[in-house]
Design an enzyme around this catalytic site. Structure first.
Site, PDB file in Angstrom:
ATOM      1  N   HIS A 265       0.801  -1.230   0.000  1.00 55.91           N
ATOM      2  CA  HIS A 265       0.000   0.000   0.000  1.00 55.91           C
ATOM      3  C   HIS A 265       0.827   1.271   0.000  1.00 55.91           C
ATOM      4  O   HIS A 265       0.377   2.304  -0.460  1.00 55.91           O
ATOM      5  CB  HIS A 265      -1.039  -0.042   1.124  1.00 55.91           C
ATOM      6  CG  HIS A 265      -2.158  -0.940   0.743  1.00 55.91           C
ATOM      7  ND1 HIS A 265      -2.195  -2.252   1.116  1.00 55.91           N
ATOM      8  CD2 HIS A 265      -3.213  -0.738  -0.071  1.00 55.91           C
ATOM      9  CE1 HIS A 265      -3.259  -2.826   0.570  1.00 55.91           C
ATOM     10  NE2 HIS A 265      -3.892  -1.930  -0.151  1.00 55.91           N
TER      11      HIS A 265
ATOM     12  N   GLU B 289     -11.064 -10.928  -5.677  1.00 54.98           N
ATOM     13  CA  GLU B 289      -9.642 -10.947  -5.335  1.00 54.98           C
ATOM     14  C   GLU B 289      -9.244 -12.255  -4.662  1.00 54.98           C
ATOM     15  O   GLU B 289      -8.127 -12.418  -4.221  1.00 54.98           O
ATOM     16  CB  GLU B 289      -9.247  -9.727  -4.492  1.00 54.98           C
ATOM     17  CG  GLU B 289     -10.225  -9.326  -3.423  1.00 54.98           C
ATOM     18  CD  GLU B 289      -9.938  -7.943  -2.810  1.00 54.98           C
ATOM     19  OE1 GLU B 289      -8.887  -7.349  -3.063  1.00 54.98           O
ATOM     20  OE2 GLU B 289     -10.806  -7.480  -2.053  1.00 54.98           O
TER      21      GLU B 289
ATOM     22  N   ASP C 271      -4.502  -8.561  -4.809  1.00 58.85           N
ATOM     23  CA  ASP C 271      -4.740  -9.711  -3.943  1.00 58.85           C
ATOM     24  C   ASP C 271      -4.964 -10.989  -4.749  1.00 58.85           C
ATOM     25  O   ASP C 271      -4.488 -12.054  -4.373  1.00 58.85           O
ATOM     26  CB  ASP C 271      -5.945  -9.447  -3.025  1.00 58.85           C
ATOM     27  CG  ASP C 271      -5.534  -8.608  -1.819  1.00 58.85           C
ATOM     28  OD1 ASP C 271      -4.477  -8.899  -1.235  1.00 58.85           O
ATOM     29  OD2 ASP C 271      -6.256  -7.646  -1.488  1.00 58.85           O
TER      30      ASP C 271
ATOM     31  N   CYS D  88      -9.593  -3.126 -10.639  1.00 59.14           N
ATOM     32  CA  CYS D  88      -9.044  -1.997  -9.892  1.00 59.14           C
ATOM     33  C   CYS D  88      -7.712  -2.333  -9.254  1.00 59.14           C
ATOM     34  O   CYS D  88      -7.153  -1.540  -8.521  1.00 59.14           O
ATOM     35  CB  CYS D  88     -10.035  -1.509  -8.851  1.00 59.14           C
ATOM     36  SG  CYS D  88     -10.504  -2.791  -7.684  1.00 59.14           S
TER      37      CYS D  88
HETATM   38  C1  PEP Z   1      -6.584  -5.417  -4.977  1.00 59.96           C
HETATM   39  O1  PEP Z   1      -6.432  -6.293  -4.126  1.00 59.96           O
HETATM   40  O2  PEP Z   1      -6.257  -5.561  -6.169  1.00 59.96           O
HETATM   41  C2  PEP Z   1      -7.132  -4.113  -4.600  1.00 59.96           C
HETATM   42  C3  PEP Z   1      -7.436  -3.219  -5.516  1.00 59.96           C
HETATM   43  O3  PEP Z   1      -7.305  -3.851  -3.280  1.00 59.96           O
HETATM   44  P1  PEP Z   1      -6.115  -3.460  -2.294  1.00 59.96           P
HETATM   45  O4  PEP Z   1      -4.886  -3.184  -3.138  1.00 59.96           O
HETATM   46  O5  PEP Z   1      -6.554  -2.255  -1.551  1.00 59.96           O
HETATM   47  O6  PEP Z   1      -5.979  -4.666  -1.469  1.00 59.96           O
HETATM   48 MG    MG Z   2      -7.321  -6.109  -2.164  1.00 57.93          MG
END
Ligand code: PEP
Ligand code: MG
Length: 573
Positions: free
Chosen positions: A190, A432, A456, A503
């Site tokens: 993140h 995911e 994920d 996403c």
């Molecule tokens: C993902 O897992 O691809 C996602 C968009 O969520 P995050 O990166 O916040 O886990």
């Molecule tokens: Mg995720």
């Protein structure tokens, strides 16, 4: 001496500035007996008073630079420093047990932290986090070690850290933090995602930046290649200044597409939307021509604070985003806490595998008080724009049904209360977890849309922790295993007349985009800073050619083979 560290390119762009090390200080100490307890108590009082002046200065600075919200955290800390219920027993303990201040402080503070953490009352649990923080600060003064205060940075720097937690990253002031380099992390941790949304060049996973870089060293972070130069020669600095300029020119070219459509050469339109973490990111979405928001990571609303955000506060944030986008779609993901995203005021038991643990929808279905507050805020905000709600980490249909039932209950209550709620809120899920991708045909009958979270999905499919730089080679977005799962999700959605988006970071990846266009992905959600580059790319491709390309790569065997094939096809077109 000029050296180069190699890491993982996490956020594009080039930054050149002095290093600022953000390191956890060593606060270890021994238990000792003291003869002169009056002197020891005075030493303790002096440390408290130094901590107080320091916190007041930090608070002032945070107020100016980051606003009242961020400054409020320090108010809570200042209150703790004035609290006789904490301070008196520490002094008593020094006197009665004839022990050093460090030990007495730690003993008493730990006792309060444990006691508060076990209470049922949310407010008291939050105080535990404050006490922990303040104890650290007093201890640092007793031991004469410095605690880095990122919110006090007041000149241009490159932050060097072992890792940056999402809340560390949220506190960085863009005006001064020009880039960062960390020892650990991968492209989808993140801190990397935040760096992209803040448009700060970053390199993660260098393994040794913290050991090899000292405060004040001149550093170049090349977020395009993953190189970090330490104390470069003047020639290297000149070379990078030129690269910086070229990159700016390239960006100026892309910027011409800000009001253009995201449409392939043969007329196929896709949605290019943005991933955001806070309402502040809207400016970037609009500046980069985003056609909406495909992922609003609401957990950032819950971070950098010392208590849960109220329904009202959340309502204001969601409303600001919906109104800011003026009727364009906004997909809001409900709270996805856990994994690498922790909340100081919501202590959760330590887990062996936090990414496989009590997180996201699992936590929300258990802590329904938190979940319902968020849903109410969202439902109320829905009257102000084009809201879609999405649940994270769905692994089976029961979870989706339960979450949706709670949403409908809250909606019903609001309607009874006479509150205006939109009647057209689409409700979808993130895909995911492999079980959900495999069962996409079943889900497609009940959800309104899918959004594939590849960050994920790849970590779970490849069994490779996304935070671990040692196995970052297993982040394989083009592996046919992943592509087949993605195809399955898109096909399942289309069969039921639903839409499919993505996403995860893969949606903005230059090699992946042609394949995803060919597979029929409807919506691509990415860091706002990638949208214009993606638009330029899609406008140069034929969807029909990409369909053929997608078919070809699905029958290849490895990530590398797919990558090479796509590169070859793109260079010939
Ligand atoms: C993902 O897992 O691809 C996602 C968009 O969520 P995050 O990166 O916040 O886990
Ligand atoms: Mg995720």
């Amino acid at each position: 001496m000029s050296t180069i560290l190699k890491g993982i390119a996490a956020s594009n762009g080039i930054a050149i500035a002095k290093a600022y090390r953000l390191v956890e200080p060593d606060l270890s100490f021994e238990k000792t007996t003291v003869q002169n307890t009056a002197d020891e108590i005075n030493r303790f009082k002096a440390a408290v008073s130094e901590s107080k002046s320091e916190l007041q200065a930090i608070r002032e600075h945070a107020l100016q630079a980051l606003g009242p919200d961020k400054a409020a955290i320090f108010d809570a800390h200042l209150l703790v420093l004035d609290d006789p219920e904490l301070l008196t027993p520490i002094q008593d303990k020094i006197r009665d047990d004839q022990i050093n201040a460090e030990y007495a402080l730690k003993e008493i503070a730990d006792m309060f932290v444990t006691m508060f953490e076990q209470m049922d009352n949310e407010y008291m649990r939050e105080r535990a986090a404050d006490i922990r923080d303040v104890t650290k600060r007093i201890l640092a003064h007793l031991l004469n070690v410095e605690i880095p205060n990122p919110s006090m940075i007041s000149e241009e720097v490159i932050v060097i850290a072992d890792d940056l937690t999402p809340s560390d990253t949220a506190q960085l002031n863009r005006q001064y933090v020009k880039g960062f380099a960390t020892n650990v992390g991968g492209r989808t941790s993140h801190s990397a995602i935040m760096a992209r949304s803040l448009e700060i060049p970053a390199v993660v996973g260098t393994k040794t930046a913290i050991q090899d870089i000292q405060n004040g060293d001149l550093v170049i972070v090349d977020g395009n290649s993953g190189d970090v130069h330490v104390n470069p020669t003047p020639e290297i600095v000149d070379e990078y200044k030129q690269k910086q300029e070229q990159y700016e020119q390239q960006k100026a070219e892309w910027a011409k597409l800000v009001n253009e459509k995201s449409v392939s050469k043969d007329g196929h339109h896709v949605e290019l939307v943005a991933n955001i973490g806070t309402p502040n990111d809207l400016e970037g979405v609009i500046k980069n021509g985003g056609e909406g928001v495909g992922l609003y990571r609401t957990e950032f609303l819950y971070m950098g604070r010392d208590e849960l955000p109220s329904e009202e506060m959340q309502f204001e944030a969601y409303k600001a985003v919906l109104e800011g986008l003026n009727g364009k779609p906004v997909v809001v993901r409900t709270l996805d806490i856990g994994g690498d995203k922790k909340l100081p005021y919501l202590p959760l038991p330590e887990e062996m595998n936090p990414f496989l643990g009590f997180r996201a929808i699992r936590l929300c279905l258990d802590r329904q008080d938190i979940f319902r507050t968020q849903l109410r805020a969202l439902l109320r905000a829905s009257a102000h724009g084009n809201l879609k709600i999405m649940f994270p980490m769905i692994s089976n249909l029961d979870e989706f049904r339960q979450a949706k039932a709670i949403l409908l209950e809250e909606k019903e209550k609001l309607v009874q209360e006479g509150v205006q709620v939109s009647d057209n809120i689409e409700v979808g899920i993130m895909v995911e977890i492999p079980s959900t991708a495999v069962m996409a045909d079943v889900f497609a009958k009940e959800v309104d849309f899918f959004s594939v979270g590849t960050n994920d999905l790849i970590q779970y499919t490849m069994a490779a922790d996304r935070m671990n730089e040692r196995i970052s080679y297993l982040y394989q977005p083009y592996n046919p295993a992943i592509l087949r799962l993605v195809k399955r999700v898109i096909d399942a959605a289309h069969k039921e007349g639903k839409w499919a988006g993505m996403c995860g970071e893969m949606a903005g990846d230059e090699i992946a985009i042609p394949i995803l266009l060919g597979l029929g992905l409807d919506e691509f959600s990415m860091s706002a800073s990638s949208i214009l580059r993606a638009r330029a790319q899609i406008r140069g491709l034929n969807k029909s050619d990409m369909e053929k390309l997608a078919e070809e790569v699905l029958n290849l065997s490895t990530n590398e083979e797919v990558k090479e094939h796509v590169k070859k096809v793109l260079s010939n077109s």
